[in-house]
Design an enzyme around this catalytic site. Structure first.
Site, PDB file in Angstrom:
ATOM      1  N   THR A  72       0.806  -1.216   0.000  1.00  0.00           N
ATOM      2  CA  THR A  72       0.000   0.000   0.000  1.00  0.00           C
ATOM      3  C   THR A  72       0.845   1.275   0.000  1.00  0.00           C
ATOM      4  O   THR A  72       0.616   2.189  -0.791  1.00  0.00           O
ATOM      5  CB  THR A  72      -0.951   0.011   1.207  1.00  0.00           C
ATOM      6  OG1 THR A  72      -1.869  -1.078   1.082  1.00  0.00           O
ATOM      7  CG2 THR A  72      -1.741   1.306   1.283  1.00  0.00           C
ATOM      8  N   HIS A 299      -7.707  -9.374   2.219  1.00  0.00           N
ATOM      9  CA  HIS A 299      -6.764 -10.089   3.086  1.00  0.00           C
ATOM     10  C   HIS A 299      -7.471 -11.175   3.902  1.00  0.00           C
ATOM     11  O   HIS A 299      -6.960 -12.287   4.043  1.00  0.00           O
ATOM     12  CB  HIS A 299      -6.089  -9.109   4.040  1.00  0.00           C
ATOM     13  CG  HIS A 299      -4.882  -8.438   3.480  1.00  0.00           C
ATOM     14  ND1 HIS A 299      -3.775  -9.122   3.059  1.00  0.00           N
ATOM     15  CD2 HIS A 299      -4.614  -7.123   3.269  1.00  0.00           C
ATOM     16  CE1 HIS A 299      -2.861  -8.274   2.620  1.00  0.00           C
ATOM     17  NE2 HIS A 299      -3.355  -7.051   2.728  1.00  0.00           N
TER      18      HIS A 299
END
Length: 541
Positions: A72, A299
């Site tokens: 990220t 996730h």
């Protein structure tokens, strides 16, 4: 006739002057969105979200990340600087500081405090970002331009906005907050938005599928052992009573792991445009919006889950609402919108094993323990400082005291690592600093090693960097993760819509660092100083 001609000529030139560049740029990042999700869920999308961007805009169908690791922090930094981590320095979400021997979070800043919050998680700023963003270049050209970044994740709000934005806002405990790097206290409109307690309202409901569950034909069965259940719930099956789950799943933080985190972000984005009058001033404004819940849900449940499919169907509706507001507020012809992702994701390892596809999971602790034992066998001492993601940090001070060579210890460590189960390659820092090592036959570059080099910044990376084999994940025995150089992690959507964007698509290879110079070309400003790429010709020619 002559007067009419002069009038038309004047009108034509005036219109060119008035619309010589967009009044607002909106950069949308969907966290962990693989390109194939666009096609996979296409029939479930409405006409005003993703389909609007594709049908009315330009689709760069072959856009990939050109470095590793794909996380990220590096992703958001690279999109908005036009540089890779080798230049902008955000090599991961966190790394080790060799002097303090402690991990460094990519946007942590001990010298600031919170605005709207007093916790440690509010002490954030872009101080670790070493390259300017396109928003910074815009403000350099036009000091009155507003540049704002928003997201649930702090790093996803801070890094796109750059070093001198108007503001950056992120989520904590039910509210959007900021830090004293940007402001002494929150603007009244942000405080008023927080008083509405929208996060609590979203969490007061049940998360049920928006469609009848039998319609989720793009996903595996709802009850799947490839997924990680919420704490306090034995199985990963709908519905989810969010009020009950809040107790054991972080309280108000739970919204991150539901589609309603994206809805809250959309609400705040609309409020930001409205209250800051974005796109209404004399100069161009810039808003970055990152939708983070797709990453949390990805996730936890993985790419084949009903939960993720439901999240994208709902995100499509949120996106439609945001685009509609932008169109009504600023006008399609006055706004430049692009949508991309900060990385993709691999498949869930248990699901792959069911299909007899070679795969596995490797943990940082397993790697650290194994390397320590190896170093004890060879040097009769632990010469390891730590392992962070795919970086091995050696104890340089101890190595020097033993009159050993750091590069030699790193080389032997890399040789050992490359033989470990699940590891495809391991490279030393000294190897990465020698460019000629990235040619396999004197003329052809090794693409994976080149990606490793593009993600390497010597002051922050380890002494050895390793790469996993395809379909191997770091740390996630259920659900999924990312960070590798393979197509499931690197291939992301890139859609353009609005100002001067001609409808169409292209399959030409595009790298993620071309976004910032393309935006700069639309804005008629210089590309950010660290930018390493050229504008996308099919869009800007």
């Amino acid at each position: 006739m002559k007067k009419l001609f002069i009038f038309l000529l004047f009108t034509f030139h005036f219109s060119l002057f008035t619309y010589s560049q967009p009044k607002l740029v909106v950069g949308i990042v969907v966290d962990q969105m693989r390109y194939d999700y666009l096609e996979k869920y296409w029939n479930k999308f409405g006409n005003d979200g993703f389909k609007k961007l594709v049908n009315e805009g330009f689709n760069c169908k072959n856009t990939n990340y050109n470095y590793v690791p794909t996380f990220t922090g590096p992703g958001h930094a690279s999109i908005f600087t036009g540089a890779t981590p080798s230049v902008h320095g955000i090599v991961s979400n966190q790394w080790f500081n060799r002097e303090t021997r402690k991990p460094v979070y990519c946007v942590y800043d001990m010298y600031v405090s919170g605005a709207g919050a007093s916790s440690e998680s509010a002490k954030m700023s872009p101080q670790n970002l070493l390259a300017p963003t396109v928003g910074e270049e815009l403000k350099k050209e036009n000091s009155t331009s507003k540049v704002i970044g928003i997201a649930l994740k702090d790093r996803a709000a801070i890094l796109p906005a750059g070093h001198n934005p108007t503001a950056a806002y992120w989520y904590e405990d039910g509210n959007f907050i900021s830090s004293t790097y940007y402001m002494k206290e929150l603007p009244k409109w942000v405080s008023d938005f927080n008083k509405k307690e929208l996060a609590r309202n979203y969490l007061s409901q049940s998360w049920s599928t928006i469609l009848p569950i039998e319609k989720y034909t793009e996903s595996d069965a709802d009850d799947c052992d490839c997924e990680q259940p919420f704490k306090g719930k034995e199985k990963t099956i709908f519905p989810y009573d969010l009020q009950v789950l809040m107790k054991d799943n972080g309280g108000m933080a739970l919204i991150r792991s539901t589609p309603f985190g994206n809805s809250l972000t959309k609400d705040f984005a609309i409020e930001t445009i409205y209250d800051e009058n974005l796109g209404k001033g004399k100069e161009t404004d810039f808003l970055s919006v990152s939708f983070s819940s797709t990453d949390y849900i990805g996730h936890q449940f993985g790419p084949q889950s009903v939960e993720l499919e439901d999240c994208y169907i709902r995100l499509d509706k949120d996106l439609a609402e945001l685009l509609k507001f932008i169109d009504e507020s600023v006008g399609k012809n006055n706004v430049l919108v692009f949508l991309t992702a900060d990385h993709g994701a691999g498949e869930s390892v248990p699901c792959l094993k069911k299909k007899n596809i070679p795969s596995g999971v490797i943990d940082e602790k397993t790697v650290a323990d194994s390397v320590k034992k190896f170093l004890f066998r060879v040097y009769n001492d632990s010469l390891l400082t730590g392992v962070s993601d795919f970086d091995i940090y050696l104890d340089r001070e101890k190595i020097n005291k033993k009159n050993l060579s750091v590069s030699n210890v790193a080389y032997k460590t890399a040789q050992y690592l490359s033989k470990m189960d699940g590891i495809a390659d391991a490279l030393t820092a000294s190897t990465l600093e020698q460019e000629n090592n990235f040619f396999t036959d004197g003329s052809r570059k090794d693409s994976i090693r080149v990606k490793v080099r593009a993600g390497f910044y010597s002051d922050r990376c380890g002494d050895v960097i390793f790469v996993l084999k395809p379909n191997w994940l770091e740390g996630y025995h259920k659900g999924t993760s990312h960070g590798t150089p393979y197509i499931y992690d690197t291939h992301v959507p890139l859609l353009w819509w609005g100002y001067d964007v001609k409808p169409g698509n292209s399959s030409e290879p595009i790298i993620i660092t071309q976004i910032a110079p393309t935006v700069s070309k639309f804005l008629k400003i210089s590309s950010p100083a660290g930018c390493q790429a050229k504008p996308i010709q099919s869009l800007t020619k």
